[in-house]
Every structure is written in structure tokens, then in C-alpha cells.
Design a protein around this motif. Structure first.
Motif, PDB file in Angstrom:
ATOM      1  N   THR A  48       0.794  -1.230   0.000  1.00 42.32           N
ATOM      2  CA  THR A  48       0.000   0.000   0.000  1.00 42.32           C
ATOM      3  C   THR A  48       0.829   1.283   0.000  1.00 42.32           C
ATOM      4  OG1 THR A  48      -0.172  -0.009   2.419  1.00 42.32           O
ATOM      5  CG2 THR A  48      -1.918  -1.132   1.186  1.00 42.32           C
ATOM      6  N   SER A  49       2.140   1.195   0.177  1.00 44.66           N
ATOM      7  CA  SER A  49       2.968   2.394   0.219  1.00 44.66           C
ATOM      8  C   SER A  49       3.058   3.035  -1.168  1.00 44.66           C
ATOM      9  CB  SER A  49       4.383   2.059   0.704  1.00 44.66           C
ATOM     10  OG  SER A  49       4.353   1.705   2.057  1.00 44.66           O
ATOM     11  N   PRO A  50       3.098   4.381  -1.187  1.00 44.01           N
ATOM     12  CA  PRO A  50       3.224   5.065  -2.473  1.00 44.01           C
ATOM     13  C   PRO A  50       4.602   4.848  -3.081  1.00 44.01           C
ATOM     14  CG  PRO A  50       3.301   6.637  -0.669  1.00 44.01           C
ATOM     15  CD  PRO A  50       2.993   5.300  -0.067  1.00 44.01           C
ATOM     16  N   LYS A  51       4.638   4.903  -4.387  1.00 42.89           N
ATOM     17  CA  LYS A  51       5.902   4.752  -5.124  1.00 42.89           C
ATOM     18  C   LYS A  51       6.135   6.038  -5.894  1.00 42.89           C
ATOM     19  CE  LYS A  51       7.860   2.373  -9.034  1.00 42.89           C
ATOM     20  NZ  LYS A  51       7.529   1.641 -10.223  1.00 42.89           N
ATOM     21  N   TYR A  81      12.861   6.477   7.039  1.00 43.91           N
ATOM     22  CA  TYR A  81      11.971   6.961   8.092  1.00 43.91           C
ATOM     23  C   TYR A  81      11.642   8.447   7.956  1.00 43.91           C
ATOM     24  CZ  TYR A  81      16.305   8.709  10.129  1.00 43.91           C
ATOM     25  OH  TYR A  81      17.490   9.359  10.330  1.00 43.91           O
ATOM     26  N   GLN A  82      12.493   9.206   7.306  1.00 45.19           N
ATOM     27  CA  GLN A  82      12.261  10.636   7.159  1.00 45.19           C
ATOM     28  C   GLN A  82      11.011  10.917   6.319  1.00 45.19           C
ATOM     29  OE1 GLN A  82      15.009   8.959   6.218  1.00 45.19           O
ATOM     30  NE2 GLN A  82      16.872   9.996   6.850  1.00 45.19           N
ATOM     31  N   LEU A  83      10.615   9.975   5.482  1.00 50.20           N
ATOM     32  CA  LEU A  83       9.494  10.197   4.573  1.00 50.20           C
ATOM     33  C   LEU A  83       8.145   9.765   5.135  1.00 50.20           C
ATOM     34  CD1 LEU A  83      11.110   8.976   1.228  1.00 50.20           C
ATOM     35  CD2 LEU A  83      10.834  11.317   2.044  1.00 50.20           C
ATOM     36  N   THR A  84       8.129   8.951   6.162  1.00 50.90           N
ATOM     37  CA  THR A  84       6.856   8.365   6.610  1.00 50.90           C
ATOM     38  C   THR A  84       5.833   9.434   6.975  1.00 50.90           C
ATOM     39  OG1 THR A  84       7.711   8.098   8.855  1.00 50.90           O
ATOM     40  CG2 THR A  84       7.875   6.194   7.385  1.00 50.90           C
ATOM     41  N   HIS A  85       6.214  10.406   7.765  1.00 52.65           N
ATOM     42  CA  HIS A  85       5.281  11.452   8.192  1.00 52.65           C
ATOM     43  C   HIS A  85       4.847  12.304   6.992  1.00 52.65           C
ATOM     44  CE1 HIS A  85       3.417  14.356  10.907  1.00 52.65           C
ATOM     45  NE2 HIS A  85       3.952  15.289  10.154  1.00 52.65           N
ATOM     46  N   LEU A  86       5.794  12.653   6.127  1.00 53.02           N
ATOM     47  CA  LEU A  86       5.470  13.492   4.972  1.00 53.02           C
ATOM     48  C   LEU A  86       4.493  12.798   4.029  1.00 53.02           C
ATOM     49  CD1 LEU A  86       9.058  14.820   4.173  1.00 53.02           C
ATOM     50  CD2 LEU A  86       7.205  16.059   5.305  1.00 53.02           C
ATOM     51  N   LEU A  87       4.728  11.533   3.754  1.00 55.66           N
ATOM     52  CA  LEU A  87       3.848  10.805   2.843  1.00 55.66           C
ATOM     53  C   LEU A  87       2.496  10.489   3.472  1.00 55.66           C
ATOM     54  CD1 LEU A  87       6.459   8.422   1.230  1.00 55.66           C
ATOM     55  CD2 LEU A  87       5.326  10.352   0.145  1.00 55.66           C
ATOM     56  N   GLU A  88       2.489  10.150   4.738  1.00 54.08           N
ATOM     57  CA  GLU A  88       1.241   9.801   5.418  1.00 54.08           C
ATOM     58  C   GLU A  88       0.316  11.011   5.560  1.00 54.08           C
ATOM     59  OE1 GLU A  88      -1.274   7.052   7.751  1.00 54.08           O
ATOM     60  OE2 GLU A  88       0.288   6.783   6.268  1.00 54.08           O
ATOM     61  N   ASN A  89       0.899  12.181   5.837  1.00 55.47           N
ATOM     62  CA  ASN A  89       0.099  13.366   6.160  1.00 55.47           C
ATOM     63  C   ASN A  89       0.091  14.445   5.084  1.00 55.47           C
ATOM     64  OD1 ASN A  89      -0.548  12.427   8.856  1.00 55.47           O
ATOM     65  ND2 ASN A  89       1.622  12.727   9.260  1.00 55.47           N
ATOM     66  N   GLY A  90       0.895  14.295   4.054  1.00 55.68           N
ATOM     67  CA  GLY A  90       1.012  15.353   3.055  1.00 55.68           C
ATOM     68  C   GLY A  90       1.927  16.452   3.570  1.00 55.68           C
ATOM     69  N   HIS A  91       2.334  17.367   2.677  1.00 55.56           N
ATOM     70  CA  HIS A  91       3.235  18.438   3.091  1.00 55.56           C
ATOM     71  C   HIS A  91       3.257  19.539   2.035  1.00 55.56           C
ATOM     72  CE1 HIS A  91       6.379  17.147   0.210  1.00 55.56           C
ATOM     73  NE2 HIS A  91       5.893  15.947   0.452  1.00 55.56           N
ATOM     74  N   ASP A  92       3.675  20.729   2.453  1.00 57.24           N
ATOM     75  CA  ASP A  92       3.846  21.834   1.515  1.00 57.24           C
ATOM     76  C   ASP A  92       5.088  21.587   0.671  1.00 57.24           C
ATOM     77  OD1 ASP A  92       1.636  23.231   2.405  1.00 57.24           O
ATOM     78  OD2 ASP A  92       2.778  24.412   3.872  1.00 57.24           O
ATOM     79  N   ILE A  93       5.017  22.038  -0.569  1.00 60.05           N
ATOM     80  CA  ILE A  93       6.191  21.984  -1.449  1.00 60.05           C
ATOM     81  C   ILE A  93       6.793  23.384  -1.431  1.00 60.05           C
ATOM     82  CG2 ILE A  93       7.013  21.635  -3.792  1.00 60.05           C
ATOM     83  CD1 ILE A  93       4.586  19.729  -4.157  1.00 60.05           C
ATOM     84  N   ILE A  94       8.006  23.485  -0.923  1.00 60.00           N
ATOM     85  CA  ILE A  94       8.655  24.784  -0.765  1.00 60.00           C
ATOM     86  C   ILE A  94       9.869  24.842  -1.697  1.00 60.00           C
ATOM     87  CG2 ILE A  94       9.822  26.343   0.844  1.00 60.00           C
ATOM     88  CD1 ILE A  94       8.143  25.007   3.068  1.00 60.00           C
ATOM     89  N   ALA A 104      -0.164  15.840  -1.747  1.00 59.29           N
ATOM     90  CA  ALA A 104      -1.301  15.168  -1.109  1.00 59.29           C
ATOM     91  C   ALA A 104      -0.825  14.074  -0.165  1.00 59.29           C
ATOM     92  CB  ALA A 104      -2.214  14.569  -2.172  1.00 59.29           C
ATOM     93  N   ALA A 105      -1.643  13.828   0.839  1.00 55.51           N
ATOM     94  CA  ALA A 105      -1.368  12.748   1.791  1.00 55.51           C
ATOM     95  C   ALA A 105      -1.677  11.405   1.138  1.00 55.51           C
ATOM     96  CB  ALA A 105      -2.211  12.925   3.038  1.00 55.51           C
ATOM     97  N   HIS A 106      -0.842  10.415   1.437  1.00 58.57           N
ATOM     98  CA  HIS A 106      -1.066   9.028   0.996  1.00 58.57           C
ATOM     99  C   HIS A 106      -1.164   8.183   2.264  1.00 58.57           C
ATOM    100  CE1 HIS A 106      -0.237   9.823  -3.232  1.00 58.57           C
ATOM    101  NE2 HIS A 106       0.754  10.588  -2.819  1.00 58.57           N
ATOM    102  N   GLU A 107      -2.363   8.147   2.838  1.00 57.14           N
ATOM    103  CA  GLU A 107      -2.527   7.418   4.094  1.00 57.14           C
ATOM    104  C   GLU A 107      -2.342   5.923   3.838  1.00 57.14           C
ATOM    105  OE1 GLU A 107      -6.316   6.752   6.517  1.00 57.14           O
ATOM    106  OE2 GLU A 107      -5.436   8.568   7.372  1.00 57.14           O
ATOM    107  N   HIS A 108      -1.269   5.385   4.361  1.00 57.00           N
ATOM    108  CA  HIS A 108      -0.971   3.970   4.172  1.00 57.00           C
ATOM    109  C   HIS A 108      -0.508   3.308   5.465  1.00 57.00           C
ATOM    110  CE1 HIS A 108       2.724   6.229   3.586  1.00 57.00           C
ATOM    111  NE2 HIS A 108       3.416   5.142   3.857  1.00 57.00           N
ATOM    112  N   ILE A 109      -0.101   4.094   6.440  1.00 53.45           N
ATOM    113  CA  ILE A 109       0.389   3.536   7.705  1.00 53.45           C
ATOM    114  C   ILE A 109      -0.757   3.328   8.692  1.00 53.45           C
ATOM    115  CG2 ILE A 109       1.924   3.903   9.678  1.00 53.45           C
ATOM    116  CD1 ILE A 109       3.676   5.616   7.759  1.00 53.45           C
ATOM    117  N   ALA A 110      -1.619   4.323   8.843  1.00 51.17           N
ATOM    118  CA  ALA A 110      -2.713   4.250   9.829  1.00 51.17           C
ATOM    119  C   ALA A 110      -3.625   3.045   9.626  1.00 51.17           C
ATOM    120  CB  ALA A 110      -3.518   5.554   9.827  1.00 51.17           C
ATOM    121  N   PRO A 111      -4.030   2.722   8.390  1.00 49.68           N
ATOM    122  CA  PRO A 111      -4.894   1.542   8.234  1.00 49.68           C
ATOM    123  C   PRO A 111      -4.201   0.238   8.634  1.00 49.68           C
ATOM    124  CG  PRO A 111      -4.975   2.900   6.259  1.00 49.68           C
ATOM    125  CD  PRO A 111      -3.900   3.451   7.128  1.00 49.68           C
ATOM    126  N   VAL A 112      -2.918   0.132   8.343  1.00 51.56           N
ATOM    127  CA  VAL A 112      -2.179  -1.086   8.702  1.00 51.56           C
ATOM    128  C   VAL A 112      -1.977  -1.142  10.212  1.00 51.56           C
ATOM    129  CG1 VAL A 112      -0.023  -2.369   8.403  1.00 51.56           C
ATOM    130  CG2 VAL A 112      -1.088  -1.244   6.439  1.00 51.56           C
TER     131      VAL A 112
END
Length: 131
Positions: A48-51, A81-94, A104-112
């Protein structure tokens, strides 16, 4: 349990032996259930993780899920590990200090995680029932 006769003086030793065997069985069931649940959680996260389609090594995050035994039990983690929070919750592009968009957020950790919390007690029951 056997139907053997024991003397009253031996009752304490016999009960200690039974409880010790049961304690060992429960500890083994907990360890086995935790490992099986963590192993299955890793498989689910890899599916389920984004690629990252643009990156040359886009599968590095997706395939980076592992588990290990710690003093608190099993820990499921990603090598990236640095990407888990960013991918799960989404983030600003600066870019150059300015917000240029939002990923956009790719919720994949919370359901598992929710699945694992439900699965562990069930797997523990199955393991205890085996003995």
C-alpha cells in the motif's frame, strides 16, 4: 493433565511446575503472535505504500519496510523513516523559501496500524490454542 496421585507436600512443587510450563507457553505465544503480525504488517505496507514514479529508485521507500524485536515488543519501521510522516500526512512543497504547492497525503500507515492492533489479540488466541 494427567490423573496422577501426589502427596500434599508435593502439591506446591507440582503447581509451580504447571504454572511455569503455562507461563512459558504464554510467552512463546506472545512472541509468535507479535512476529506474525509484524511480518504481515510489513507485507501490507509494501503493497500500500506510495511509489515515486519520477525517481529512479522509486521503490526504495515502498520496499524499505522492516520489523525488529525491541524491549517493548515488535517495531515496524521504514529505512526511509524521514518520509513516513510526509507521505502519510502530506506536506507543503517549498522552493526557494516559497510555498509552491501541496503534496497530497497518501494514508498507508494508519490503516495497517489499526489492522495490526485488531489482529494481534486474534493471533495470540490462535497461538495459545495451539498448545
Amino acid at each position: 493433565m494427567s490423573n496422577k496421585t501426589i502427596k500434599i507436600g508435593q502439591l506446591d512443587m507440582e503447581l509451580q511446575s504447571i504454572f511455569s510450563a503455562f507461563e512459558h507457553h504464554v510467552h512463546t505465544a506472545v512472541d509468535t503472535a507479535a512476529e506474525k503480525t509484524a511480518e504481515e504488517a510489513v507485507k501490507k505496507l509494501k503493497k500500500t505504500s506510495p511509489k515515486n514514479k519520477r525517481a529512479k529508485r522509486g521503490k526504495k521507500y515502498k520496499n524499505g519496510w522492516k520489523y525488529k524485536k525491541t524491549s517493548e515488543g515488535m517495531t515496524v519501521y521504514n529505512e526511509q523513516y524521514q518520509l513516513t510522516h510526509l507521505l502519510e500526512n502530506g506536506h507543503d512543497i517549498i522552493i526557494n523559501g516559497e510555498v509552491r504547492g501541496h503534496a497530497a497525503a497518501h494514508e498507508h500507515i494508519a490503516p495497517v496500524e489499526a489492522w495490526a492492533q485488531d489482529e494481534f489479540p486474534e493471533e495470540f488466541k490462535r497461538q495459545v490454542g495451539k498448545g
